[in-house]
Enzyme design. Structure first.
Site, PDB file in Angstrom:
ATOM      1  N   ARG A  87      20.536  47.081  66.834  1.00 45.52           N
ATOM      2  CA  ARG A  87      20.552  48.491  66.416  1.00 45.52           C
ATOM      3  C   ARG A  87      21.294  49.287  67.477  1.00 45.52           C
ATOM      4  O   ARG A  87      20.923  49.268  68.646  1.00 45.52           O
ATOM      5  CB  ARG A  87      19.142  49.059  66.231  1.00 45.52           C
ATOM      6  CG  ARG A  87      19.213  50.523  65.784  1.00 45.52           C
ATOM      7  CD  ARG A  87      17.896  51.128  65.368  1.00 45.52           C
ATOM      8  NE  ARG A  87      18.173  52.466  64.817  1.00 45.52           N
ATOM      9  CZ  ARG A  87      17.517  53.037  63.833  1.00 45.52           C
ATOM     10  NH1 ARG A  87      16.515  52.420  63.259  1.00 45.52           N
ATOM     11  NH2 ARG A  87      17.848  54.242  63.395  1.00 45.52           N
ATOM     12  N   ASP A 134      23.913  52.691  63.768  1.00 46.53           N
ATOM     13  CA  ASP A 134      23.470  54.081  63.939  1.00 46.53           C
ATOM     14  C   ASP A 134      24.330  54.811  64.972  1.00 46.53           C
ATOM     15  O   ASP A 134      24.827  54.189  65.916  1.00 46.53           O
ATOM     16  CB  ASP A 134      21.995  54.085  64.371  1.00 46.53           C
ATOM     17  CG  ASP A 134      21.337  55.442  64.154  1.00 46.53           C
ATOM     18  OD1 ASP A 134      21.928  56.305  63.483  1.00 46.53           O
ATOM     19  OD2 ASP A 134      20.227  55.636  64.676  1.00 46.53           O
ATOM     20  N   THR A 159      17.909  53.821  50.988  1.00 42.47           N
ATOM     21  CA  THR A 159      17.356  54.644  49.896  1.00 42.47           C
ATOM     22  C   THR A 159      16.993  56.037  50.418  1.00 42.47           C
ATOM     23  O   THR A 159      16.949  56.990  49.655  1.00 42.47           O
ATOM     24  CB  THR A 159      16.103  53.968  49.281  1.00 42.47           C
ATOM     25  OG1 THR A 159      15.251  53.526  50.342  1.00 42.47           O
ATOM     26  CG2 THR A 159      16.471  52.767  48.434  1.00 42.47           C
ATOM     27  N   ARG A 191      26.396  61.504  65.527  1.00 38.44           N
ATOM     28  CA  ARG A 191      26.425  62.014  66.910  1.00 38.44           C
ATOM     29  C   ARG A 191      27.779  61.782  67.568  1.00 38.44           C
ATOM     30  O   ARG A 191      28.266  62.621  68.317  1.00 38.44           O
ATOM     31  CB  ARG A 191      25.308  61.346  67.734  1.00 38.44           C
ATOM     32  CG  ARG A 191      23.962  62.004  67.534  1.00 38.44           C
ATOM     33  CD  ARG A 191      22.867  61.167  68.087  1.00 38.44           C
ATOM     34  NE  ARG A 191      22.598  60.005  67.239  1.00 38.44           N
ATOM     35  CZ  ARG A 191      21.979  58.909  67.642  1.00 38.44           C
ATOM     36  NH1 ARG A 191      21.564  58.811  68.883  1.00 38.44           N
ATOM     37  NH2 ARG A 191      21.762  57.924  66.804  1.00 38.44           N
ATOM     38  N   ARG A 250      30.496  65.266  60.803  1.00 41.00           N
ATOM     39  CA  ARG A 250      29.777  63.984  60.838  1.00 41.00           C
ATOM     40  C   ARG A 250      30.516  62.885  60.078  1.00 41.00           C
ATOM     41  O   ARG A 250      30.527  61.724  60.495  1.00 41.00           O
ATOM     42  CB  ARG A 250      28.379  64.161  60.245  1.00 41.00           C
ATOM     43  CG  ARG A 250      27.435  64.998  61.082  1.00 41.00           C
ATOM     44  CD  ARG A 250      26.106  65.180  60.351  1.00 41.00           C
ATOM     45  NE  ARG A 250      25.549  63.917  59.918  1.00 41.00           N
ATOM     46  CZ  ARG A 250      24.847  63.101  60.703  1.00 41.00           C
ATOM     47  NH1 ARG A 250      24.589  63.440  61.936  1.00 41.00           N
ATOM     48  NH2 ARG A 250      24.392  61.949  60.236  1.00 41.00           N
ATOM     49  N   LEU A 296      31.958  33.108  56.632  1.00 41.77           N
ATOM     50  CA  LEU A 296      30.939  34.135  56.891  1.00 41.77           C
ATOM     51  C   LEU A 296      30.456  34.786  55.592  1.00 41.77           C
ATOM     52  O   LEU A 296      31.273  35.185  54.753  1.00 41.77           O
ATOM     53  CB  LEU A 296      31.530  35.231  57.795  1.00 41.77           C
ATOM     54  CG  LEU A 296      30.653  36.459  58.016  1.00 41.77           C
ATOM     55  CD1 LEU A 296      29.487  36.141  58.939  1.00 41.77           C
ATOM     56  CD2 LEU A 296      31.464  37.629  58.586  1.00 41.77           C
ATOM     57  N   HIS A 316      31.537  58.474  60.314  1.00 43.18           N
ATOM     58  CA  HIS A 316      31.369  57.361  59.371  1.00 43.18           C
ATOM     59  C   HIS A 316      32.703  56.648  59.151  1.00 43.18           C
ATOM     60  O   HIS A 316      32.757  55.427  59.051  1.00 43.18           O
ATOM     61  CB  HIS A 316      30.804  57.857  58.038  1.00 43.18           C
ATOM     62  CG  HIS A 316      29.440  58.468  58.158  1.00 43.18           C
ATOM     63  ND1 HIS A 316      28.416  57.842  58.822  1.00 43.18           N
ATOM     64  CD2 HIS A 316      28.935  59.652  57.730  1.00 43.18           C
ATOM     65  CE1 HIS A 316      27.331  58.610  58.784  1.00 43.18           C
ATOM     66  NE2 HIS A 316      27.629  59.714  58.132  1.00 43.18           N
TER      67      HIS A 316
END
Ligand code: FPP
Length: 251
Positions: free
Chosen positions: A199, A31, A77, A35, A44, A142, A48
């Site tokens: 998180r 998350d 979702t 920001r 934004r 992994l 990402h």
């Protein structure tokens, strides 16, 4: 710029926990991308894209510290509610990531998996991940799972529907349904439950991520935004996890 996946230079980071205290399965809610970008006056979506570089670094770290399973919340979702341009950008990232890094992932023996309703993703995303899943099928390092179009309640409902269908078809008896049987109907079938949830971005909630699987998971939160998250914070999470006493309801 391509970040070389295998690096032979010794990292300056060092870890103060023994190998047997490394979590087997780590789940991450990545998350803070939006920001991160907004703080810099950028759109934004730039956050990402930057977040993709963090994914590379954290996958490298997970390989290095011999984590067995890493499950990344890439698109929920609920994320469909975002503006179309943002949704489109996020859903293009798996393909971009795999296009650049699949050879490195192969060289590192990484096996790719997905959780979520990937059937309803745009074809370019679905095909890119399905290709990578097939290509890495025989790797045994992994296990890197991308949660794509994933929602925890939807996962549980789907599992219930499939389970009832099997009972209806007499493939299963209601008396035989226990936690293990039910887990077998989830996207995570065959995987151990996450030992640790990380998180980033300061929020302290689960956001419909792995509600069944997190029953005994240890949680670790940081205010650091995902694009700024690095091996340093990853190690911090591993070290704190290493000090926790897990009792699973016992003493
Ligand atoms: C949450 O941050 C992040 C997402 C919804 C997308 C996560 C995707 C990536 C990190 C890139 C994926 C990379 C690969 C390799 C597939 P947010 O946008 O909600 O941040 P905010 O809370 O600051 O708005």
């Amino acid at each position: 710029m391509k970040i070389p996946f295998i690096h032979h230079k010794h990292s300056e980071e060092s870890i103060h926990i023994s190998e047997d205290h490394i979590p087997e399965h780590i789940a991450i809610i990545m998350d803070g991308n939006g920001r991160w970008a907004q703080k810099r006056g950028m759109p934004r979506v730039a956050g990402h894209k930057e977040g993709m570089s963090t994914v590379v670094n954290i996958v490298k770290a997970a390989v290095k510290y011999k984590v067995k399973v890493l499950t990344l919340y890439t698109f929920s979702t609920e994320n469909w509610k975002r503006p179309k341009t943002e949704v489109d950008t996020i859903l293009k990232l798996p393909k971009q990531f795999l296009h650049i890094y699949l050879p490195d992932l192969m060289a590192n023996n990484v096996r790719i998996g997905t959780i979520g309703d990937i059937e309803h993703l745009p074809a370019h995303s679905r095909e890119a991940v399905q290709y990578a899943v097939n290509r890495t099928r025989d790797n045994n390092g992994l296990q890197l799972n991308f949660a794509l179009n994933y929602g925890g309640r939807q996962e549980i409902l789907n599992a219930m529907k499939e389970l009832f269908a099997d009972i209806n078809d007499a493939k299963l008896s209601l008396d035989d349904v226990d936690e293990q049987t039910f887990s077998g109907y989830l996207y995570t079938t065959g995987l151990p439950d996450p030992d640790l949830l990380i998180r980033t971005g300061g929020e302290k909630r689960l956001s419909n991520y792995l509600p069944w699987q997190f029953a005994y998971t240890e949680f670790w939160f940081t205010d650091v935004l995902w694009p700024d998250f690095s091996e340093k914070e990853f190690i911090q999470a591993l070290e704190e996890y290493g000090q926790r006493k897990r009792r699973f309801g016992g003493l």
